[in-house]
Write a protein that holds these residues in place. Structure first.
Motif, PDB file in Angstrom:
ATOM      1  N   UNK A 164      -4.347  29.432 -14.010  1.00 56.00           N
ATOM      2  CA  UNK A 164      -5.614  29.588 -13.928  1.00 56.00           C
ATOM      3  C   UNK A 164      -5.915  28.680 -12.706  1.00 56.00           C
ATOM      4  N   UNK A 165      -6.696  29.630 -11.643  1.00 56.08           N
ATOM      5  CA  UNK A 165      -7.071  29.030 -10.384  1.00 56.08           C
ATOM      6  C   UNK A 165      -8.421  28.700 -10.439  1.00 56.08           C
ATOM      7  N   UNK A 166      -8.954  27.456  -9.835  1.00 53.32           N
ATOM      8  CA  UNK A 166     -10.183  27.185  -9.932  1.00 53.32           C
ATOM      9  C   UNK A 166     -10.789  26.284  -8.855  1.00 53.32           C
ATOM     10  N   UNK A 167     -11.988  25.968  -8.767  1.00 53.43           N
ATOM     11  CA  UNK A 167     -12.467  25.011  -7.646  1.00 53.43           C
ATOM     12  C   UNK A 167     -12.149  23.653  -8.225  1.00 53.43           C
ATOM     13  N   UNK A 168     -12.239  22.791  -7.301  1.00 51.78           N
ATOM     14  CA  UNK A 168     -11.750  21.368  -7.515  1.00 51.78           C
ATOM     15  C   UNK A 168     -13.080  20.674  -8.243  1.00 51.78           C
ATOM     16  N   UNK A 169     -12.804  20.336  -9.616  1.00 49.26           N
ATOM     17  CA  UNK A 169     -13.782  19.739 -10.545  1.00 49.26           C
ATOM     18  C   UNK A 169     -13.282  18.404 -11.238  1.00 49.26           C
ATOM     19  N   UNK A 170     -12.037  18.049 -10.823  1.00 46.66           N
ATOM     20  CA  UNK A 170     -11.340  16.962 -11.571  1.00 46.66           C
ATOM     21  C   UNK A 170     -10.549  17.212 -12.643  1.00 46.66           C
ATOM     22  N   UNK A 171      -9.675  16.323 -13.003  1.00 50.21           N
ATOM     23  CA  UNK A 171      -8.660  16.481 -14.019  1.00 50.21           C
ATOM     24  C   UNK A 171      -9.259  16.761 -15.518  1.00 50.21           C
ATOM     25  N   UNK A 172     -10.371  16.115 -15.834  1.00 46.20           N
ATOM     26  CA  UNK A 172     -11.030  16.275 -16.961  1.00 46.20           C
ATOM     27  C   UNK A 172     -11.285  17.615 -17.411  1.00 46.20           C
ATOM     28  N   UNK A 173     -12.174  18.223 -16.178  1.00 44.41           N
ATOM     29  CA  UNK A 173     -12.580  19.704 -16.527  1.00 44.41           C
ATOM     30  C   UNK A 173     -11.299  20.640 -16.408  1.00 44.41           C
ATOM     31  N   UNK A 174     -10.178  20.268 -15.757  1.00 44.82           N
ATOM     32  CA  UNK A 174      -9.151  21.034 -15.835  1.00 44.82           C
ATOM     33  C   UNK A 174      -8.543  21.036 -17.150  1.00 44.82           C
ATOM     34  N   UNK A 175      -8.013  19.950 -17.780  1.00 46.09           N
ATOM     35  CA  UNK A 175      -7.579  19.881 -18.837  1.00 46.09           C
ATOM     36  C   UNK A 175      -8.525  20.665 -20.015  1.00 46.09           C
ATOM     37  N   UNK A 176      -9.671  20.205 -20.154  1.00 50.24           N
ATOM     38  CA  UNK A 176     -10.710  20.973 -21.075  1.00 50.24           C
ATOM     39  C   UNK A 176     -10.598  22.596 -20.922  1.00 50.24           C
ATOM     40  N   UNK A 177     -10.371  23.268 -19.627  1.00 52.48           N
ATOM     41  CA  UNK A 177      -9.980  24.738 -19.507  1.00 52.48           C
ATOM     42  C   UNK A 177      -8.700  24.925 -20.391  1.00 52.48           C
ATOM     43  N   UNK A 178      -7.775  23.957 -20.198  1.00 47.55           N
ATOM     44  CA  UNK A 178      -6.452  24.402 -21.036  1.00 47.55           C
ATOM     45  C   UNK A 178      -6.884  24.324 -22.361  1.00 47.55           C
ATOM     46  N   UNK A 179      -7.492  23.461 -22.929  1.00 50.23           N
ATOM     47  CA  UNK A 179      -7.462  23.311 -24.256  1.00 50.23           C
ATOM     48  C   UNK A 179      -8.458  24.470 -24.770  1.00 50.23           C
ATOM     49  N   UNK A 180      -9.257  24.894 -24.023  1.00 43.75           N
ATOM     50  CA  UNK A 180     -10.004  26.237 -24.297  1.00 43.75           C
ATOM     51  C   UNK A 180      -9.349  27.374 -24.564  1.00 43.75           C
ATOM     52  N   UNK A 181      -8.173  27.588 -23.901  1.00 41.26           N
ATOM     53  CA  UNK A 181      -7.188  28.863 -23.789  1.00 41.26           C
ATOM     54  C   UNK A 181      -5.903  28.720 -24.570  1.00 41.26           C
ATOM     55  N   UNK A 182      -5.745  27.182 -24.993  1.00 43.89           N
ATOM     56  CA  UNK A 182      -4.383  26.960 -25.871  1.00 43.89           C
ATOM     57  C   UNK A 182      -4.525  27.773 -27.088  1.00 43.89           C
ATOM     58  N   UNK A 183      -3.191  28.314 -27.392  1.00 39.86           N
ATOM     59  CA  UNK A 183      -3.093  28.802 -28.702  1.00 39.86           C
ATOM     60  C   UNK A 183      -1.966  28.494 -29.221  1.00 39.86           C
ATOM     61  N   UNK A 184      -1.544  27.376 -29.089  1.00 43.35           N
ATOM     62  CA  UNK A 184      -0.480  26.468 -29.776  1.00 43.35           C
ATOM     63  C   UNK A 184      -1.051  26.003 -30.958  1.00 43.35           C
ATOM     64  N   UNK A 185      -0.085  25.475 -31.862  1.00 39.41           N
ATOM     65  CA  UNK A 185      -0.295  24.544 -32.990  1.00 39.41           C
ATOM     66  C   UNK A 185      -0.382  22.901 -32.578  1.00 39.41           C
ATOM     67  N   UNK A 186       0.413  22.743 -31.593  1.00 37.33           N
ATOM     68  CA  UNK A 186       0.291  21.459 -31.083  1.00 37.33           C
ATOM     69  C   UNK A 186       0.065  21.482 -29.491  1.00 37.33           C
ATOM     70  N   UNK A 187      -0.583  20.322 -29.023  1.00 39.46           N
ATOM     71  CA  UNK A 187      -0.769  20.180 -27.614  1.00 39.46           C
ATOM     72  C   UNK A 187       0.057  19.123 -26.909  1.00 39.46           C
ATOM     73  N   UNK A 188       0.558  19.339 -26.016  1.00 33.36           N
ATOM     74  CA  UNK A 188       1.115  18.495 -25.061  1.00 33.36           C
ATOM     75  C   UNK A 188       0.724  18.474 -23.527  1.00 33.36           C
ATOM     76  N   UNK A 189       0.426  17.347 -23.018  1.00 27.93           N
ATOM     77  CA  UNK A 189      -0.278  17.324 -21.450  1.00 27.93           C
ATOM     78  C   UNK A 189       0.934  16.628 -20.585  1.00 27.93           C
ATOM     79  N   UNK A 190       0.973  17.194 -19.731  1.00 30.26           N
ATOM     80  CA  UNK A 190       2.130  16.730 -18.421  1.00 30.26           C
ATOM     81  C   UNK A 190       1.303  16.522 -17.133  1.00 30.26           C
TER      82      UNK A 190
END
Length: 335
Positions: free
Chosen positions: A65-91
């Motif tokens: 996902x390419x987006x304008x710079x808004x910070x790490x919290x917004x970026x991770x939220x986008x990842x959570x919104x589209x995640x389809x896994x049973x578990x979440x891992x952040x790196x």
């Protein structure tokens, strides 16, 4: 029962071209294959976009996902919104993951029915590598206390999460520093959750020179932005004495660290910020410090501004001299 649950790996990146390839290689080469890799390019201006394109063309599990710079919290939220896994891992893009990490995480989660798994990790740089083990805890409350006090690291990269924990919780888009600690406190204060320790290293937390330098500039003052939010969260959920004492210890530990390490040119600013915040927090539940050094530092910042500055400056000098003396004695085996 799911025998091979899917893991969504979320990686926010901003101008991470120097290390991103190493990070992505460590994840695409995991021994555990049922993963999706979500890379959120948060407005990078370096070669991050090209690296993302190269890796995604060679591995269909990668979503970019390419987006304008808004910070790490917004970026991770986008990842959570589209995640389809049973578990979440952040790196993080400037670190990397050991080859069997996700497999070890999943094995532990499945055998213990854990919704959060907390693992060992390495801190590394060009000159050293040190293994860090989580401090033991008995239950959710004791783990929350350890996060608040700083006994256990609040970073996300040594933890695996059941995706359902994020059904009603997201990162605060207005918090740009220690957002991981805020998120963990929200989960632990609101949800009954089973937490287990994995006594196996999973991650290399890489310390580059820029991050070490930032420990002394005024950016370390940003950590104080979260304390009002945290204490209000804890008060809302009627946290008990042990939890509030852990919160207080964590605050005073941060106070001590900043006043001891920040560059002298920012010391007066730091004293003002900490004095005002301590006064505010004391009115809504902050406990007095139990640690004698914390007590001394707190009394020092309550002095008139010019006197407070001089006292803390001399205190820092004395601590530095003591540290150099101990280092000298150890070097020549006199201790």
């Amino acid at each position: 029962m799911i025998n091979c649950p899917k893991v969504s790996v979320i990686i926010p990146v901003f101008n991470g071209g120097q290390f991103l390839g190493r990070c992505l290689s460590s994840i695409t080469n995991q021994s555990y294959k049922n993963i999706e890799i979500i890379v959120i390019n948060d407005g990078s201006t370096d070669n991050t976009k090209a690296i993302c394109k190269n890796y995604s063309q060679n591995d269909q599990r990668i979503k970019v996902i390419h987006k304008d710079n808004e910070g790490v919290s917004t970026a991770r939220n986008i990842g959570l919104d589209i995640a389809t896994g049973d578990y979440i891992y952040f790196a993080d893009a400037d670190d990397y993951v050991l080859q069997d990490s996700i497999e070890n995480f999943i094995n532990k989660a499945m055998t213990s029915s854990a919704e959060i798994v907390v693992a060992e990790y390495y801190i590394a740089s060009d000159s050293h590598k040190m293994k860090i083990s989580p401090k033991e805890f008995n239950d959710k409350k004791s783990f929350l206390c350890s996060i608040l006090s700083g006994t256990n690291h609040s970073a996300l990269w040594n933890k695996l999460f059941k995706k359902g924990l994020f059904d009603n919780i997201r990162f605060n888009n207005n918090i740009f520093y220690m957002e991981d600690k805020v998120l963990l406190v929200e989960i632990l204060s609101r949800i009954q959750v089973n937490i287990e320790i994995l006594y196996t290293p999973v991650y290399i937390y890489w310390q580059n020179q820029d991050s070490i330098t930032n420990l002394k500039d005024k950016s370390i003052l940003k950590q104080f932005e979260i304390y009002t939010f945290l204490i209000n969260e804890l008060n809302y959920y009627d946290s008990d004495k042990d939890i509030m004492e852990s919160f207080s210890y964590g605050f005073y530990k941060s106070m001590y660290f900043v006043l001891r390490n920040i560059e002298l040119s920012f010391l007066k600013q730091a004293i003002t910020i900490i004095y005002d915040l301590q006064k505010e927090l004391s009115s809504i539940g902050l406990h007095d410090p139990n640690n004698m050094i914390h007590k001394f530092v707190l009394l020092s910042i309550k002095l008139p501004p010019s006197l407070s500055y001089n006292v803390i400056k001399k205190f820092r000098k004395g601590l530095n001299m003591s540290t150099k003396t101990i280092t000298y004695y150890k070097k020549y085996k006199l201790l």
